[in-house]
Design an enzyme around this catalytic site. Structure first.
Site, PDB file in Angstrom:
ATOM      1  CE  LYS A  96      -3.663  -2.377  -0.425  1.00 17.11           C
ATOM      2  NZ  LYS A  96      -4.395  -3.153   0.547  1.00 17.11           N
TER       3      LYS A  96
HETATM    4  C1  PLP Z   1      -5.472  -4.240   0.831  1.00 23.03           C
HETATM    5  C2  PLP Z   1      -6.942  -4.065   0.815  1.00 23.03           C
HETATM    6  C3  PLP Z   1      -7.758  -4.423   1.889  1.00 23.03           C
HETATM    7  C4  PLP Z   1      -7.247  -5.184   3.071  1.00 23.03           C
HETATM    8  O1  PLP Z   1      -6.206  -4.562   3.722  1.00 23.03           O
HETATM    9  P1  PLP Z   1      -5.398  -5.400   4.823  1.00 23.03           P
HETATM   10  O2  PLP Z   1      -4.672  -4.314   5.579  1.00 23.03           O
HETATM   11  O3  PLP Z   1      -4.478  -6.303   4.070  1.00 23.03           O
HETATM   12  O4  PLP Z   1      -6.369  -6.120   5.656  1.00 23.03           O
HETATM   13  C5  PLP Z   1      -9.090  -4.132   1.850  1.00 23.03           C
HETATM   14  N1  PLP Z   1      -9.638  -3.544   0.776  1.00 23.03           N
HETATM   15  C6  PLP Z   1      -8.911  -3.210  -0.302  1.00 23.03           C
HETATM   16  C7  PLP Z   1      -9.573  -2.535  -1.443  1.00 23.03           C
HETATM   17  C8  PLP Z   1      -7.545  -3.477  -0.323  1.00 23.03           C
HETATM   18  O5  PLP Z   1      -6.815  -3.169  -1.404  1.00 23.03           O
END
Ligand code: PLP
Length: 388
Positions: free
Chosen positions: A189
């Site tokens: 991210k």
């Molecule tokens: C990465 C992601 C999540 C989940 O995030 P985590 O921190 O890995 O639980 C949820 N929604 C979207 C759209 C994502 O890209």
């Protein structure tokens, strides 16, 4: 020649000396779980959003945060929650954790974000909440969505996993008038703590419930108990809570990643512009830009093959791989995933825009550590892959 170059991964975190020093400091401090660094990360996050009426609660994933959000809002069996089919399964699975049902809707093909008209059409007397996703880092149409939610008395939980920093109407995502917003700090991210997330709300009661449920349903959290000046062995369990707290080791990274979030966004935007320019004239649809004056977080750079492209999407990705370029697809829509498809009897023709986008899309590598030479290498591999 290409095979002499190392493989260019699809994503890489950008972790600097400050993050490393802070993690080492944490390891040496004797306090490695949720404690002072997590508190500081939460305070810094609220300051970053620039609105002191917000509370930021650190959690060990965005998925955990989304679960806490819906739980605090009282979502349960018999309720329906509307979200986009074009997302990661985490957005929808948390609804099922609570025994409620998911209503998947199609996207607006111009933005690849949830189609607000489709949301309106999906509302039933059982609908309790809607969860938009700011796909790739571009804000969903929150003005229309918040107005619709208000009209129908629906709660709004923003899945802002891609959206740090993103704006809508000049306001950062996290500061809008939805009930709760959830960010992700997963490894790929825009900022990362390895695993982690942040839940943001202005509602004091929701924040209180989420704090309790984040740590076993305890009426005081561990940090309060162990740092209080008065004897503090006593606590009360008021609910069967979860184990969703973020460690100080992770928060140590987050404190410094957050300081770099603006610079990261700048760099991602520069790379996105280089891609836009380099792809001009090729049979690909470049991703939508944010409206003038708005910020796009550029978590992902998603191209769609044009009708005139001679190559299939799968062959396109295979060719890029053969040229040493990592690619991905965001996302295989939920309506195609066996669990969601079978549970709700979903068909591709019910989601024509998501289906079409999925069949033609690929996410190119986009991360701050990419050099201009890396960008040029991706562009020439894309050109070659399209030259069937
Ligand atoms: C990465 C992601 C999540 C989940 O995030 P985590 O921190 O890995 O639980 C949820 N929604 C979207 C759209 C994502 O890209």
């Amino acid at each position: 020649m290409a095979d002499k170059l190392p493989f260019l991964p699809f994503a890489l975190p950008d972790i600097g000396d400050d993050e490393i020093a802070e993690v080492v400091d944490t390891l040496k401090s004797g306090w490695v779980t949720t404690g002072p660094k997590t508190r500081r990360f939460e305070e810094d996050f609220t300051a970053f959003l620039g609105d002191a009426s917000l509370q930021s609660l650190a959690v060990n994933s965005a998925t955990a945060g989304l679960h806490l959000a819906l739980e605090a809002l009282g979502i349960g069996p018999g309720d329906e929650v509307i979200t986009t089919t074009h997302t990661f399964t985490a957005t929808a699975e948390v609804v099922r954790y609570l025994g409620a049902d998911v209503k998947l809707v199609d996207i607006d093909p111009a933005t690849l974000c949830i189609d607000v008209k489709a949301v309106e059409a999906a509302i039933t007397p059982r609908t309790k909440a809607v969860m938009p996703v700011h796909y790739a880092g571009l804000s969903a149409d929150m003005v229309s969505l918040l107005a619709l939610a208000k009209k129908h008395g629906l709660k709004v939980v923003e899945d802002a996993a891609h959206a740090l920093p993103t704006t809508c109407g000049g306001r950062l995502i996290g500061t809008l008038d939805s009930d709760i917003t959830v960010f992700s700090f997963y490894a790929n991210k825009t900022i990362t703590t390895g695993e982690g997330g942040m839940v943001v709300t202005r509602d004091v009661e929701l924040a209180k419930r989420m704090k309790v449920m984040r740590l076993h349903g305890m009426s005081r959290d561990a940090f309060d108990r162990f740092t209080a000046k008065v004897p503090s062995w006593y606590y009360e369990i008021v609910a069967p809570g979860f184990k969703y707290n973020l460690t100080d080791i992770a928060s140590a990274m987050g404190i410094h990643q957050l300081k770099r979030a603006r610079a990261f966004q700048d760099r991602r935007e520069q790379i996105a512009r280089m891609f836009d320019e380099g792809l001009a004239g090729l049979p690909v649809v470049t991703p939508p830009r944010a409206p003038d004056g708005e910020t796009h977080a550029w978590h992902l750079y998603v191209v769609r093959l044009g009708d005139e492209a001679a190559v299939s999407r799968d062959a396109f990705i295979e060719r890029l791989f053969a040229a040493g370029i990592g690619c991905s697809v965001h996302y295989i829509p939920l309506h195609l995933q066996p669990y969601w498809r079978d549970r709700y009897g979903l068909k591709p023709e019910d989601f024509p825009h998501s289906q079409r986008a999925y069949e033609r899309m690929a996410s190119l590598p986009l991360y701050t550590r990419m050099t201009e030479a890396d960008v040029r290498r991706v562009l020439s591999a894309v050109r070659a892959a399209l030259d069937a």
